[in-house]
Design an enzyme around this catalytic site. Structure first.
Site, PDB file in Angstrom:
ATOM      1  N   ARG A  26       0.884  -1.160   0.000  1.00  0.00           N
ATOM      2  CA  ARG A  26       0.000   0.000   0.000  1.00  0.00           C
ATOM      3  C   ARG A  26       0.921   1.208   0.000  1.00  0.00           C
ATOM      4  O   ARG A  26       1.633   1.450   0.985  1.00  0.00           O
ATOM      5  CB  ARG A  26      -0.816  -0.062   1.292  1.00  0.00           C
ATOM      6  CG  ARG A  26      -2.067   0.772   1.349  1.00  0.00           C
ATOM      7  CD  ARG A  26      -2.648   0.751   2.761  1.00  0.00           C
ATOM      8  NE  ARG A  26      -1.855   1.597   3.644  1.00  0.00           N
ATOM      9  CZ  ARG A  26      -1.847   1.522   4.977  1.00  0.00           C
ATOM     10  NH1 ARG A  26      -2.565   0.606   5.607  1.00  0.00           N
ATOM     11  NH2 ARG A  26      -1.103   2.335   5.683  1.00  0.00           N
ATOM     12  N   HIS A  61      -3.464   4.417   4.963  1.00  0.00           N
ATOM     13  CA  HIS A  61      -4.689   3.627   4.836  1.00  0.00           C
ATOM     14  C   HIS A  61      -5.808   4.386   4.129  1.00  0.00           C
ATOM     15  O   HIS A  61      -6.488   3.863   3.262  1.00  0.00           O
ATOM     16  CB  HIS A  61      -5.165   3.199   6.228  1.00  0.00           C
ATOM     17  CG  HIS A  61      -6.520   2.579   6.222  1.00  0.00           C
ATOM     18  ND1 HIS A  61      -6.755   1.332   5.704  1.00  0.00           N
ATOM     19  CD2 HIS A  61      -7.730   3.047   6.624  1.00  0.00           C
ATOM     20  CE1 HIS A  61      -8.045   1.050   5.804  1.00  0.00           C
ATOM     21  NE2 HIS A  61      -8.661   2.071   6.350  1.00  0.00           N
ATOM     22  N   TYR A 101       3.443   4.768  11.961  1.00  0.00           N
ATOM     23  CA  TYR A 101       3.687   3.333  12.179  1.00  0.00           C
ATOM     24  C   TYR A 101       4.539   2.667  11.104  1.00  0.00           C
ATOM     25  O   TYR A 101       4.758   1.461  11.169  1.00  0.00           O
ATOM     26  CB  TYR A 101       2.360   2.579  12.349  1.00  0.00           C
ATOM     27  CG  TYR A 101       1.368   2.782  11.216  1.00  0.00           C
ATOM     28  CD1 TYR A 101       1.425   1.982  10.068  1.00  0.00           C
ATOM     29  CD2 TYR A 101       0.392   3.770  11.275  1.00  0.00           C
ATOM     30  CE1 TYR A 101       0.539   2.166   9.023  1.00  0.00           C
ATOM     31  CE2 TYR A 101      -0.502   3.956  10.238  1.00  0.00           C
ATOM     32  CZ  TYR A 101      -0.428   3.162   9.116  1.00  0.00           C
ATOM     33  OH  TYR A 101      -1.309   3.349   8.088  1.00  0.00           O
TER      34      TYR A 101
END
Ligand SMILES: Cc1ncc(C[n+]2csc(CCOP(=O)(O)OP(=O)(O)O)c2C)c(N)n1
Ligand SMILES: Cc1ncc(C[n+]2csc(CCOP(=O)(O)OP(=O)(O)O)c2C)c(N)n1
Ligand SMILES: [Mg+2]
Ligand SMILES: [Mg+2]
Lengths: 341, 327, 341, 327
Positions: C259, C263, C272
């Protein structure tokens, strides 16, 4: 994979339990528990047929697996989250014939629920039996939570949970197994595969060969063993328990067996099982084969075996009489314990 | 007209509709060879085959979820949940999916699904084979809920549910299965969803109820008749959407209303019925709106004294009716 | 198991798509779709950053897998139940840049939902895209139901459904896969494994090596392929589709990918993911590698590639302008379509 | 006393309680390094470590189910559901398990669990990131539900919830997170579960509400004050069990009551509030019991005009209050 050991005819029959570290005393105890489980089960079925208890769910045919599994656990150390058929397991964990009968009659003294739940809905904090419900598979994540909490508290224990192969199709099985796998928690998932979910046969329940094939998807081992052989089950469970206590995480143990009775006292399995099949099932009663094994290796004699049976019968008679006479709970007590009081 | 048992009426209606429309199929646990644990689907697999009478794996979310997919494709699934209590694992599929497919797609997709589920207590079912589940769903826009009390309504509402273009929960009371029988019209017979039924006409008090309690309330009303109290008795039949008109008309007629249901009191369907009345007919009331319902405890204990304690019956209802009449 | 084919450096690069039965025209079309997907995704992200659209969920980095998968399907025959990142799939199935932009701006004309749902919630009966929601994995049983219904109607088709690896931990995945396995239904379960569920990394999501390891538990094959290689994904999907159409039942295809964005537009993945990791991800952009492949085998030239890009940009510009100006739905229309009218 | 944002108050209360009691732990999606998608658990993993701040796999039924097991073992799990809408896959664990463990075991086992879930709309969340879920659970015996409207209550109710021996659903409104701030008592500060709060005292009309709507109703009341209408405003704070006494007292004071909630109207918490009033204070009423709630459509569309159409605000509330006052 079918555990090879369990299928081959043991070369020296008398040695099998020795090799597993079980003493003669242990295997007699196992047999005693199997008898007691069967005896209670048969009695409850009779009581139901006599119209004395409204509902029974039977474990007939599954006792060997249950006792084999429970003997690999430590009732002082471990916690069990059994499913409704696991009568053998709760007996090993400390429930008595009287407890079971109080539950069958739904009496106030029933330690599981004070007569609130159907029989087969086990629970006893004292005996490390976590309270269970009817919707299948909900106990599986609870077992994972018990294991998680114990680890947080620094308690080294095993959380055992059992369920039928049909119930392994519920989302809760999957989610719980995955959680346990990720956190490498000391859980033993014990699948009692009796090849039916009520009337639905294996081929309509599952397309995998063994329920244990699912373990790889959660990153832990899965084995399938002969559930008619308590020693095979004990061996597989012992390994799973050792792994758990050693911090290696969960295991899935699947035991193959047959349900000798209809699903429950409300069921009629002649509508979906052939006569031949039912005959076939009866022909390999795990209690008879274990008795033969014990007789063969001289641990039991015909006489001592008979004595055991009689002991069990007396215990069950006493329990039944007591429970039948015991009082029901008071109606208004139904209002209590929705919340802490 | 034939007099039929409630359960037979459901069975026959299902069979008739499967004969009429080969898009209708049944899916659930043990619905095949076993014919359902209550035998509602008995004989269907023999007549319609395994493809239309599907013994599903033990997984309610999949039963409902798969049925939703089939409904979206244009079939008419009738999913059976073995006991209404076990609808809970499927709540996400029902509320997030079935209820919202039409709305969220702006009318492009739809979900003509029926979910049948035996509910209710007094059958030694204990905590998890006795519950009433309607209150969990009556709040959800996009779901309809029917709860027939008679064999005739069991047929008429089942046909309506199957033919409805949207998802319908069809709750059938286990205690009615082999207790209630009445005349069921032959052939085409539908009962409109959303319409209550006036069971008894009366002038003194109004009782509004549904399901098993219709029969207990009827018995109570007959009892009270002997005491000179006349009852207007309404069977809601559909609990979502509620038939406000019928409710208000019945209340206005007597000015005194008792709402009765087996389900727990707090937040039950009775709360909404009461709120509708308090909003629309307050000044027609001559007495507080009373509710007689199951107590707020998990329904219901297994042991007979506590099961009886939980369950309403005609005496308990008659008692509440007397009190109301005397107000 | 990692599909070996996808990992080795192809010996004769120019032959790979030939072998799969894809014409030069096909692969250029694939690339065109990848560009369009990326272009729309980038544009929506920009519009969000500019405060013009309130929410975007990005598929950046996943286009190759999506286009590879979609090309193995037949939009006239098959049905798709895509998850929120599957922009590439819905474009192949017929949604236009304008449709996508109307959805991003939540306008009345949005064919997915009339502006009722967030972007990424696809649906179009016309294009065989089944309406989707936000709770993950709920679409998976729907795909099984579509396949079941089609079989009952005698329609030979494939139901494709996609989901992230995190979502493969939901009960609905398990229950649906099992149902499809038992009934050997023509479903392709496509897992886009981008190694994160929002911030939760693989090691906290799963303990198995591959999500595809789960297929054995449902009695059907599972493979893992390189999701950065559209041809590898196409090959695996083609096999799965062939199996499905041939009555052999479901398959699970897992594509590994990254990705490239946070998100969603509400996320900040720097909290993160390390800088190094993010750099690393950017270094193997699947669109660049596919472009290189096409240039290397002479299917595209620098000039024709540039022309494609420009074509896409123009289309997106037009779509954006149109959608931005398009009217919102009327407020009271919110009351419609709870039920059939 | 410190003035804190609602969200910070939740964060700080959680942190304080984790410091005080090492049986308290957090489990949910993205609660670790990310600190929660709303950042409520920010910094907790750094302070308490991975063992007590657990990033769970994406599976709500397991999050709740595992937490139930841990609670049964004696810990105090605080499970986070990322959006209240996604509590639906966990409904079976909540209703069949958490709510019934004490009851079904006749007080032998219990489930001291807290489930936190951000709910509510007006945040461009569309159909599945905007819903109010309380009505799905207020009917369930064995569950408590708290819904703080202020930063102080957010703390006081969270501490009470964690210390409660039974399962508590703690719904926190997303729109309040960074909008509302107020004085939060330092250290030990609990707000009893089941007690409503009187926000404003007044004589003309009574408004009963909770959550985000408390603030819109307060604004509306201030507006109406200028028009000479004085409002008794009640913030329920706990929606299960309801504070009947406070409700009845407030209604009796003015004789006119408006119930307001963001959630859909039919079968919402307001229905039960209304039914309690209609049962216990009917003759104190001078006007029909009115409810102003979200319309009965899936809450709520993404596009701004329809989202605004769904959401109540101070004007819509003021309008309903004026009507009631004029009755
Ligand atoms: C969620 C749920 N659905 C349905 C049931 C009804 N039910 C009780 S036992 C059972 C079959 C269980 O089969 P399996 O898991 O194989 O266990 P077995 O009874 O064969 O030991 C079913 C369908 C239930 N108890 N819970
Ligand atoms: C049932 C449910 N729980 C939580 C969420 C919030 N959520 C949205 S996407 C997501 C992560 C999904 O991860 P994955 O399945 O790996 O897909 P990815 O986003 O990585 O493509 C989460 C937790 C949700 N949408 N639905
Ligand atoms: Mg079984
Ligand atoms: Mg992912």
């Amino acid at each position: 994979m079918m555990n090879a050991q369990s299928l081959e005819v043991p070369a020296m029959i008398a040695k099998r339990h020795d090799k597993l570290g079980l003493t003669d005393h242990d295997v007699v105890k196992m047999y005693h528990f199997m008898l007691k489980t069967r005896g209670l089960d048969d009695r409850m079925w009779l009581l139901n047929r006599a119209g004395k208890v409204p509902f029974v769910v039977s474990c007939k045919g599954q006792e060997a697996a249950q006792i084999g599994a429970a003997f690999a656990l430590n009732p002082v150390r471990d916690y069990v989250l059994p499913y409704y058929r696991d009568l053998g397991v709760v007996l090993v964990f400390g429930q008595t014939a009287k407890d079971v009968m109080l539950s069958a009659f739904a009496k106030q003294e029933d330690p599981n629920s004070g007569g609130r739940q159907m029989p087969g809905h086990f629970g006893s904090r004292e005996h490390h039996i976590v309270t269970g419900s009817s919707p299948v598979s909900t106990q599986i994540p609870h077992a994972v939570g018990i294991a998680l909490a114990a680890r947080m508290k620094g308690h080294n224990l095993v959380a055992y949970t059992s369920f039928g192969e049909g119930s392994s199709n519920q989302g809760d099985f999957h989610e719980a197994a995955n959680f346990a796998g990720v956190h490498r928690l000391p859980v033993v998932f014990f699948c009692e595969n009796n090849k039916y979910a009520i009337s639905v046969p294996l081929r309509k329940e599952l397309a995998c060969e063994h329920v244990s094939d699912r373990a790889v998807g959660y990153g832990f081992p899965g084995v399938t063993v002969d559930g008619n052989d308590p020693l095979a089950v004990y061996a597989a469970m012992k390994e799973a328990v050792a792994r758990a206590l050693d911090g290696q995480g969960p295991s899935l143990v699947e035991a193959m067996m047959d349900r000798m009775n209809p699903h429950s006292s409300d069921d009629d399995d002649r509508t979906y099982r052939s006569k031949d099949e039912l005959e076939e099932v009866k022909s390999h009663d795990p209690i008879l084969s274990f008795r033969d094994y014990l007789l063969d290796c001289g641990v039991l004699t015909e006489a001592s075996e008979k004595a055991l049976r009689e002991e069990v019968t007396v215990e069950i008679n006493v329990a039944t009489t007591y429970a039948e006479k015991a009082p029901y709970p008071h109606p208004e007590q139904a209002l209590r314990y929705v919340f802490a009081e | 007209m034939t007099v039929k048992l409630y359960i037979d009426s459901i069975h026959d209606a299902l069979q008739e509709e499967m004969r009429r429309d080969d898009g209708v199929f049944v899916v659930g646990e043990d619905v095949g060879v076993r014919g359902g644990v209550f035998r509602v689907t008995q004989g269907l697999i023999e007549e319609f085959g395994e493809a239309r009478v599907i013994d599903a794996p033990l997984a309610e979310s999949a039963i409902v979820g798969v049925a939703i997919g089939a409904a979206a494709y244009g079939l008419k699934p009738v999913a059976e949940i073995q006991f209404a209590d076990f609808i809970l694992p499927a709540v996400n599929q029902l509320i997030s999916e079935a209820a919202k497919m039409r709305y969220r797609s702006n009318n492009d997709w739809s979900c003509p699904l029926v979910v049948r589920a035996p509910y209710g207590g007094g059958v030694h079912g204990a905590l998890y084979h006795s519950q009433s589940l309607e209150a969990l769903f009556h709040h959800v826009p996009g779901l309809k809920i029917v709860m027939p009390a008679t064999a005739a309504d069991a047929k008429g509402l089942l046909l309506s549910a199957i033919r409805d273009p949207d998802p319908v929960l069809y709750f059938e009371h286990k205690a009615l299965y082999r207790w209630i029988k009445d005349e069921v019209p032959e052939g085409e017979y539908t009962v409109p969803i959303g319409k209550a039924r006036c069971v008894l006409e009366g002038d003194d008090i109004t009782v509004i109820t549904y399901g098993l309690m219709v029969h207990h309330a009827t018995e109570a009303a007959r009892e009270l008749e002997k005491e000179g109290i006349s009852t207007e008795l309404i069977d809601l039949r559909t609990v979502a959407p509620l038939d406000s008109e019928a409710i208000l008309a019945a209340v206005r007629k007597t000015g005194k209303v008792l709402i009765v249901h087996e389900d727990n009191k707090t937040g039950g369907v009775g709360a909404e019925v009461s709120a509708i009345i308090a909003e629309k007919a307050l000044f027609d009331l001559d007495a507080p709106i009373s509710r007689l319902c199951g107590p707020d405890i998990p329904a219901m204990p297994f042991n007979p004294p506590q099961e009886r304690f939980y369950m309403l019956n005609s005496e308990k209802i008659a008692q509440a009716m007397r009190q109301l009449a005397a107000f």
